[in-house]
Scaffold this motif. Structure first.
Motif, PDB file in Angstrom:
ATOM      1  N   TYR A 270       0.830  -1.203   0.000  1.00 14.07           N
ATOM      2  CA  TYR A 270       0.000   0.000   0.000  1.00 14.07           C
ATOM      3  C   TYR A 270       0.870   1.260   0.000  1.00 14.07           C
ATOM      4  O   TYR A 270       0.579   2.233  -0.706  1.00 14.07           O
ATOM      5  N   VAL A 271       1.935   1.243   0.792  1.00  8.39           N
ATOM      6  CA  VAL A 271       2.841   2.396   0.846  1.00  8.39           C
ATOM      7  C   VAL A 271       3.471   2.637  -0.518  1.00  8.39           C
ATOM      8  O   VAL A 271       3.532   3.775  -1.012  1.00  8.39           O
ATOM      9  N   ARG A 272       3.957   1.575  -1.132  1.00 13.07           N
ATOM     10  CA  ARG A 272       4.572   1.727  -2.451  1.00 13.07           C
ATOM     11  C   ARG A 272       3.568   2.209  -3.485  1.00 13.07           C
ATOM     12  O   ARG A 272       3.890   3.034  -4.353  1.00 13.07           O
ATOM     13  N   LYS A 273       2.333   1.718  -3.403  1.00  5.11           N
ATOM     14  CA  LYS A 273       1.297   2.168  -4.335  1.00  5.11           C
ATOM     15  C   LYS A 273       1.018   3.660  -4.158  1.00  5.11           C
ATOM     16  O   LYS A 273       0.854   4.399  -5.145  1.00  5.11           O
ATOM     17  N   ALA A 274       0.952   4.096  -2.919  1.00  2.00           N
ATOM     18  CA  ALA A 274       0.699   5.523  -2.660  1.00  2.00           C
ATOM     19  C   ALA A 274       1.832   6.391  -3.178  1.00  2.00           C
ATOM     20  O   ALA A 274       1.609   7.458  -3.753  1.00  2.00           O
ATOM     21  N   LEU A 275       3.068   5.926  -3.002  1.00  2.00           N
ATOM     22  CA  LEU A 275       4.211   6.689  -3.488  1.00  2.00           C
ATOM     23  C   LEU A 275       4.228   6.750  -5.013  1.00  2.00           C
ATOM     24  O   LEU A 275       4.618   7.759  -5.595  1.00  2.00           O
TER      25      LEU A 275
ATOM     26  N   TRP B  30       6.243  12.294  -5.935  1.00  2.79           N
ATOM     27  CA  TRP B  30       7.505  11.782  -5.412  1.00  2.79           C
ATOM     28  C   TRP B  30       8.083  10.710  -6.345  1.00  2.79           C
ATOM     29  O   TRP B  30       9.294  10.589  -6.479  1.00  2.79           O
ATOM     30  N   TRP B  31       7.203   9.932  -6.975  1.00  2.00           N
ATOM     31  CA  TRP B  31       7.665   8.840  -7.841  1.00  2.00           C
ATOM     32  C   TRP B  31       8.413   9.384  -9.060  1.00  2.00           C
ATOM     33  O   TRP B  31       9.405   8.806  -9.489  1.00  2.00           O
TER      34      TRP B  31
ATOM     35  N   LEU C 275       1.816   8.396   6.370  1.00  2.00           N
ATOM     36  CA  LEU C 275       1.626   7.399   5.328  1.00  2.00           C
ATOM     37  C   LEU C 275       1.520   5.999   5.934  1.00  2.00           C
ATOM     38  O   LEU C 275       0.691   5.177   5.516  1.00  2.00           O
ATOM     39  N   ILE C 276       2.351   5.699   6.937  1.00  2.00           N
ATOM     40  CA  ILE C 276       2.315   4.394   7.600  1.00  2.00           C
ATOM     41  C   ILE C 276       0.983   4.197   8.322  1.00  2.00           C
ATOM     42  O   ILE C 276       0.380   3.108   8.273  1.00  2.00           O
TER      43      ILE C 276
END
Length: 524
Positions: free
Chosen positions: A447-452, A457-458, A480-481
């Motif tokens: 989920y964190v990677r998807k949000a980033l 930021w990506w 985010l966590i």
């Protein structure tokens, strides 16, 4: 700026503040569990009965007169019979043409004989109940074993020729000593290799097996060089035998897992036994091919000596291609970190858990895989003090409580052989963490990677030269966590339900040695 993550159990999106542009909602609706047609309460949909014939074919034979049909059919020895009641007792009557019709109708008798031979062939080579992808695997195994066996025969002949050239004036005992020495060195290295990579046989089965297959193919090439350099026979033969023993160790260690993936009726012994029969028959066919080449060229020693160097690149390419394609048809139901990551990414994206066959298509088989192949990879393990550790990691560890069984932070590591720095997500598991905790932690990391990925930021990360400039501030990371954890908690129950329904072995998560590292919480 705002970014939102929506939980499957709450219709109101979570709102949190951080400095990046607004993230689009990547969970727009609750993932729906839509049962598939292939899912039943039994495992019949996953079984292939080799002797199965459609019921419509039961009425082809002569119909008995004055007998009452009973709904019981017996199949065996290439015949189909049915029970009838004549008023006094039971009669078992052939309903597939009968034995009497065999001698009267040549065409019908020939078809019956062909069918009996076909069934006998299947019973000899194939187990009765296996998964539907088994036949495709056997086809590619046939290609692999035949050409591999032919190459081994040619390589053995080359080594005998090298002994005859290099030791023509020596005693036969000297040649025997060299042969024993190269075998002993190979077995010793096989033990070392097996002990060092024990966990990799489960977590990276396909990749390790294909890598050792390439090594085995190269070892045959080294053996073919022994007649060219007869003085270095022991050195070349020892190197080749070490590679062969390593490949054999991998083959034996992973064989049971491959066979278990096909044994849908708990018939692992039958599948393993049939695999041995297939191997022997396919290898003998390869031996015949090599022997045929030698017979054709027996009158020309120069062509016979040069034959291995001509056929080696062709046969080895076909051999490796057969192995590669065969591994694609091995659908393992065990869950590793890589497979679980594929499952979670697909589930977040589409709302359903992929089947073992779907994951098998995404799973990497080649040996060129390396850490950092994708942007922002997720790693399970512990912090490495030798690497650059962001300050936010210290803050995360300080905020741990006795109720936490994992924590997540960002890490900077060197990417591949270039040494370029890259940013990744690290998941640290606590001693005593359960399977649910592992799934929960990795789901939250996805989920964190998807949000980033959905943030500005990506774009910065893709073109960044210094990974340290991309480290999030403590406040941004904790927000985010927190939101990703809510989403993971809300969807975990539905996720586990789908994983179990699709036949995944979810009782254990197979982790390699580095991923098994755990931390212990001390409340000082």
């Amino acid at each position: 700026m705002q970014a939102s993550l929506k939980s499957a159990t709450n219709t109101h999106p979570f709102q949190f503040q951080w400095e990046f542009s607004k993230l689009p909602e990547f969970i727009s609706k609750t993932p729906k569990f839509t049962p598939r047609k292939a899912l039943t309460l039994t495992t019949n949909s996953f079984r292939t009965s080799i002797n199965y014939e459609p019921e419509e074919g039961l009425n082809k034979g002569p119909k008995p007169v004055g007998l009452k049909k009973l709904p019981v059919v017996v199949r065996g020895s290439g015949r189909v019979s049915r029970y009838f009641w004549d008023g006094k007792g039971l009669q078992l009557v052939s309903v597939d043409g009968g034995a009497s019709s065999f001698g009267l109708d040549f065409d019908d008798g020939f078809r019956k004989l062909l069918r009996i031979c076909s069934l006998a062939f299947r019973d000899f080579f194939l187990p009765k109940q296996v998964s539907e992808n088994y036949m495709n695997y056997v086809k590619w195994k046939f290609l692999h074993r035949v050409f591999s066996s032919a190459l081994q025969v040619l390589a053995t002949q080359a080594m005998f020729r090298a002994i005859g050239i290099g030791y023509s004036r020596s005693l036969p005992a000297a040649a025997a000593l060299n042969w024993v020495l190269k075998d002993g060195l190979g077995r010793f290295c096989r033990c070392i290799y097996t002990a060092s990579l024990a966990s990799a046989f489960d977590t990276n089965l396909k990749r390790v097996r294909f890598s050792t297959s390439v090594l085995f193919s190269l070892s045959i090439g080294v053996e073919l060089l022994t007649p060219v350099f007869p003085k270095y026979f022991l050195l070349l033969a020892s190197i080749a035998n070490i590679a062969k023993q390593i490949s054999l160790a991998c083959y034996l260690a992973t064989g049971s897992a491959v066979h278990r993936s096909f044994a849908v009726a708990d018939n692992l012994g039958e599948v393993s036994a049939k695999a041995q029969i297939q191997t022997v028959c396919f290898d003998n066919l390869g031996l015949m091919i090599a022997a045929s080449f030698n017979m054709l060229l027996k009158n020309n020693q120069r062509l016979q000596a040069g034959l291995p160097f001509v056929v080696y690149p062709i046969f080895s390419a076909i051999d490796l291609f057969g192995i590669y394609q065969g591994l694609k048809h091995v659908h393992l139901q065990t869950i590793t970190k890589d497979r679980l990551e594929i499952i979670l990414d697909k589930w977040i994206e589409s709302g359903h858990v992929p089947s073992p066959a779907e994951v098998s298509k995404e799973e990497s088989v080649d040996f060129l895989w390396s850490k950092g192949k994708e942007l922002c990879p997720i790693r399970i393990g512990c912090l490495n003090p030798k690497c650059q550790i962001p300050k936010s990691s210290m803050t995360v560890m300080q905020s741990l409580t006795d109720e936490d069984y994992y924590f997540m932070c960002m890490e900077i590591f060197s990417k591949g052989l270039t040494g370029n720095e890259q940013l990744g997500i690290l998941l640290c598991l606590r001693e005593g963490a359960s399977v649910t905790d592992v799934i929960m932690g990795l789901l939250q990391a996805c989920y964190v990677r998807k949000a980033l990925r959905l943030s500005s930021w990506w774009e910065k990360m893709v073109g960044a030269t210094d990974a340290s400039d991309l480290i999030l501030k403590d406040k941004e990371w904790f927000k985010l966590i927190e939101d990703s954890k809510r989403c993971a908690q809300g969807n975990l129950s539905m996720l586990n339900e789908q994983i179990s329904a699709l036949g995944w072995a979810a009782k254990n998560i197979l982790l390699n040695t580095q991923e098994q590292a755990r931390y212990t919480f001390l409340d000082d």
